[in-house]
Design a protein around this motif. Structure first.
Motif, PDB file in Angstrom:
ATOM      1  N   VAL A 223     -36.423 -14.141  24.016  1.00 34.24           N
ATOM      2  CA  VAL A 223     -35.511 -13.059  23.728  1.00 34.24           C
ATOM      3  C   VAL A 223     -34.007 -13.882  23.569  1.00 34.24           C
ATOM      4  O   VAL A 223     -33.373 -13.319  22.436  1.00 34.24           O
ATOM      5  N   VAL A 224     -33.794 -15.146  24.236  1.00 30.46           N
ATOM      6  CA  VAL A 224     -32.594 -15.676  24.139  1.00 30.46           C
ATOM      7  C   VAL A 224     -32.608 -16.350  22.670  1.00 30.46           C
ATOM      8  O   VAL A 224     -31.635 -16.591  21.662  1.00 30.46           O
ATOM      9  N   ALA A 225     -33.950 -16.885  22.215  1.00 23.36           N
ATOM     10  CA  ALA A 225     -33.978 -17.494  20.917  1.00 23.36           C
ATOM     11  C   ALA A 225     -33.940 -16.549  19.785  1.00 23.36           C
ATOM     12  O   ALA A 225     -33.220 -16.860  18.806  1.00 23.36           O
ATOM     13  N   LEU A 226     -34.336 -15.257  20.168  1.00 27.20           N
ATOM     14  CA  LEU A 226     -33.999 -14.113  18.942  1.00 27.20           C
ATOM     15  C   LEU A 226     -32.612 -13.795  18.887  1.00 27.20           C
ATOM     16  O   LEU A 226     -32.246 -13.671  17.668  1.00 27.20           O
ATOM     17  N   ALA A 227     -32.070 -13.793  19.878  1.00 31.29           N
ATOM     18  CA  ALA A 227     -30.532 -13.437  19.887  1.00 31.29           C
ATOM     19  C   ALA A 227     -29.848 -14.795  19.102  1.00 31.29           C
ATOM     20  O   ALA A 227     -28.942 -14.677  18.425  1.00 31.29           O
ATOM     21  N   GLY A 228     -30.310 -15.845  19.034  1.00 26.46           N
ATOM     22  CA  GLY A 228     -29.772 -17.144  18.596  1.00 26.46           C
ATOM     23  C   GLY A 228     -29.976 -16.905  17.219  1.00 26.46           C
ATOM     24  O   GLY A 228     -28.973 -17.308  16.202  1.00 26.46           O
ATOM     25  N   VAL A 229     -31.306 -16.633  16.743  1.00 28.17           N
ATOM     26  CA  VAL A 229     -31.406 -16.380  15.414  1.00 28.17           C
ATOM     27  C   VAL A 229     -30.547 -15.183  14.803  1.00 28.17           C
ATOM     28  O   VAL A 229     -30.171 -15.287  13.691  1.00 28.17           O
ATOM     29  N   GLY A 230     -30.389 -14.151  15.381  1.00 26.25           N
ATOM     30  CA  GLY A 230     -29.457 -13.090  14.867  1.00 26.25           C
ATOM     31  C   GLY A 230     -28.194 -13.816  14.755  1.00 26.25           C
ATOM     32  O   GLY A 230     -27.442 -13.342  13.756  1.00 26.25           O
ATOM     33  N   LEU A 231     -27.716 -14.432  15.586  1.00 24.84           N
ATOM     34  CA  LEU A 231     -26.204 -15.029  15.555  1.00 24.84           C
ATOM     35  C   LEU A 231     -26.102 -16.035  14.421  1.00 24.84           C
ATOM     36  O   LEU A 231     -25.293 -16.120  13.592  1.00 24.84           O
ATOM     37  N   MET A 232     -27.329 -16.802  13.997  1.00 20.94           N
ATOM     38  CA  MET A 232     -27.419 -17.741  12.958  1.00 20.94           C
ATOM     39  C   MET A 232     -27.246 -16.864  11.626  1.00 20.94           C
ATOM     40  O   MET A 232     -26.787 -17.311  10.618  1.00 20.94           O
ATOM     41  N   MET A 233     -27.728 -15.629  11.605  1.00 22.06           N
ATOM     42  CA  MET A 233     -27.892 -14.984  10.178  1.00 22.06           C
ATOM     43  C   MET A 233     -26.735 -13.971  10.462  1.00 22.06           C
ATOM     44  O   MET A 233     -26.737 -13.020   9.335  1.00 22.06           O
ATOM     45  N   TRP A 234     -25.714 -14.042  11.319  1.00 24.57           N
ATOM     46  CA  TRP A 234     -24.511 -13.347  11.100  1.00 24.57           C
ATOM     47  C   TRP A 234     -23.723 -12.948  10.047  1.00 24.57           C
ATOM     48  O   TRP A 234     -23.169 -14.313   9.389  1.00 24.57           O
ATOM     49  N   GLY A 235     -23.380 -11.936   9.277  1.00 23.26           N
ATOM     50  CA  GLY A 235     -22.955 -11.968   8.173  1.00 23.26           C
ATOM     51  C   GLY A 235     -23.612 -11.953   6.934  1.00 23.26           C
ATOM     52  O   GLY A 235     -23.051 -12.012   5.812  1.00 23.26           O
ATOM     53  N   SER A 236     -24.811 -12.274   7.007  1.00 19.24           N
ATOM     54  CA  SER A 236     -25.706 -12.572   5.901  1.00 19.24           C
ATOM     55  C   SER A 236     -26.094 -11.377   5.312  1.00 19.24           C
ATOM     56  O   SER A 236     -26.100 -10.080   5.871  1.00 19.24           O
ATOM     57  N   THR A 237     -26.509 -11.296   4.122  1.00 21.80           N
ATOM     58  CA  THR A 237     -26.902 -10.117   3.365  1.00 21.80           C
ATOM     59  C   THR A 237     -28.056  -9.442   3.873  1.00 21.80           C
ATOM     60  O   THR A 237     -29.212 -10.147   3.844  1.00 21.80           O
ATOM     61  N   LEU A 238     -28.153  -8.368   4.372  1.00 20.73           N
ATOM     62  CA  LEU A 238     -29.315  -7.657   4.721  1.00 20.73           C
ATOM     63  C   LEU A 238     -29.611  -6.467   3.725  1.00 20.73           C
ATOM     64  O   LEU A 238     -28.960  -6.314   2.671  1.00 20.73           O
ATOM     65  N   GLY A 239     -30.815  -5.625   3.963  1.00 19.48           N
ATOM     66  CA  GLY A 239     -30.976  -4.640   3.030  1.00 19.48           C
ATOM     67  C   GLY A 239     -31.828  -5.029   2.021  1.00 19.48           C
ATOM     68  O   GLY A 239     -31.847  -4.074   0.813  1.00 19.48           O
ATOM     69  N   GLY A 240     -32.715  -6.015   2.041  1.00 16.87           N
ATOM     70  CA  GLY A 240     -33.754  -6.388   0.958  1.00 16.87           C
ATOM     71  C   GLY A 240     -34.980  -5.325   0.967  1.00 16.87           C
ATOM     72  O   GLY A 240     -34.928  -4.299   1.589  1.00 16.87           O
ATOM     73  N   SER A 241     -35.713  -5.331   0.032  1.00 14.33           N
ATOM     74  CA  SER A 241     -36.640  -4.533  -0.151  1.00 14.33           C
ATOM     75  C   SER A 241     -37.582  -4.250   0.807  1.00 14.33           C
ATOM     76  O   SER A 241     -37.938  -5.319   1.589  1.00 14.33           O
ATOM     77  N   LEU A 242     -38.159  -2.846   0.928  1.00 21.67           N
ATOM     78  CA  LEU A 242     -39.126  -2.629   1.981  1.00 21.67           C
ATOM     79  C   LEU A 242     -40.227  -3.478   1.818  1.00 21.67           C
ATOM     80  O   LEU A 242     -40.962  -4.006   2.685  1.00 21.67           O
ATOM     81  N   PHE A 243     -40.704  -3.852   0.633  1.00 29.06           N
ATOM     82  CA  PHE A 243     -41.881  -4.504   0.210  1.00 29.06           C
ATOM     83  C   PHE A 243     -41.718  -6.157   0.664  1.00 29.06           C
ATOM     84  O   PHE A 243     -42.641  -6.670   1.341  1.00 29.06           O
TER      85      PHE A 243
END
Length: 283
Positions: free
Chosen positions: A116-136
């Motif tokens: 859980v903590v590692a997942l939160a850390g990865v989310g923090l690393m990706m903060w501000g990155s572009t999301l919304g890529g294709s469903l595929f």
């Protein structure tokens, strides 16, 4: 050490100028060959008889590993890096669930907390990155996650089956898939040497070490430790190429490292006082 080897991928991707498919074709050839050579060195005269007696679990590992390589490549092509990394960060949970359902291996509470903590850390690393890529692309990243969870569980369950040649064959399968998209004879000698190093040091060494290590620790814990690759990848790029990551990437990486090393410390302390091992297969 497997995560350490895998984390060098960012360096090689930065310095190799060949196109992606050509790089992946030769990487598969070199990594697959290196793993099979290592297998023959380790097993000696028994190697051929072991290959002739290969069982279904080894073929399943080869197929899942190859599919994971291909879908992992595709996920980065069809969706954002942030999407792919956040989905990949769920790997310990996916592995824990599948391991419990398939082989009855219950993850330790410390493994789940650290995940859980590692997942939160990865989310923090990706903060501000572009999301919304294709469903595929997201589907490919999810497929890669299930593939790695699957072959980790199979290797854990069938520890008596030689899995090193299966990993080598998976590299050749990946090369066969990328052949029609690559230009293998247009690569320079310098790039070919770099790709060979990429295949042997990053992929073959990582897969070999992971194959050996996943037999000795619970499946969910193996995939949790593999997450160390996420913060180490930008660290090597910064250290050797001077590419400074954003502050939130550094902070998130520290969180991931704290989760992993905190978990390892708790495991060592637990073993020191005689806690039972968490692997409890069903009869």
């Amino acid at each position: 050490m497997a995560a350490l080897a895998w984390s060098s991928s960012g360096l090689f991707v930065r310095i190799i100028t060949a196109d992606l498919m050509t790089m992946l074709f030769w990487r598969g050839i070199f990594s697959g060959s290196a793993l099979l050579i290592l297998f023959f060195i380790i097993e000696g005269r028994k190697a051929l008889s072991i290959l002739r007696g290969s069982r279904l679990p080894a073929f399943a590992v080869a197929g899942l590993s190859a599919l994971g390589m291909i879908t992992g490549i595709g996920s980065l092509r069809y969706t954002s890096v942030a999407d792919a990394m956040v989905i990949f960060a769920t790997l310990p949970f996916v592995t824990a669930g599948l391991a419990y359902l398939s082989i009855g291996e219950k993850p330790a509470r410390s493994t789940l907390i650290a995940s859980v903590v590692a997942l939160a850390g990865v989310g923090l690393m990706m903060w501000g990155s572009t999301l919304g890529g294709s469903l595929f692309g997201k589907a490919l990243a999810l497929t890669m996650t299930f593939c790695m969870a699957g072959f980790t569980i199979i290797m854990r369950r069938h520890r008596d089956v030689a899995m090193l040649p299966a990993m080598g064959i998976s590299g050749w399968i990946c090369a066969a898939f990328t052949w029609s998209f690559a230009q293998p004879f247009d690569v320079s000698a310098a790039n070919l040497a770099l790709i060979a190093t990429f295949g042997v040091v990053q992929n073959a060494a990582g897969l070999a070490l992971y194959t050996f290590g996943s037999r000795r620790v619970p499946a969910a814990e193996a995939t949790l430790i593999a997450a160390l690759e996420v913060p180490l990848t930008p660290f090597w790029v910064w250290l050797l190429l001077g590419e400074l990551p954003p502050q939130h990437t550094i902070l998130g990486g520290v969180v991931v490292l704290a989760a992993l090393f905190g978990h390892i410390l708790m495991e060592f302390r637990g073993n020191a006082v005689g806690e039972p091992q968490p692997f409890r297969p069903r009869p």
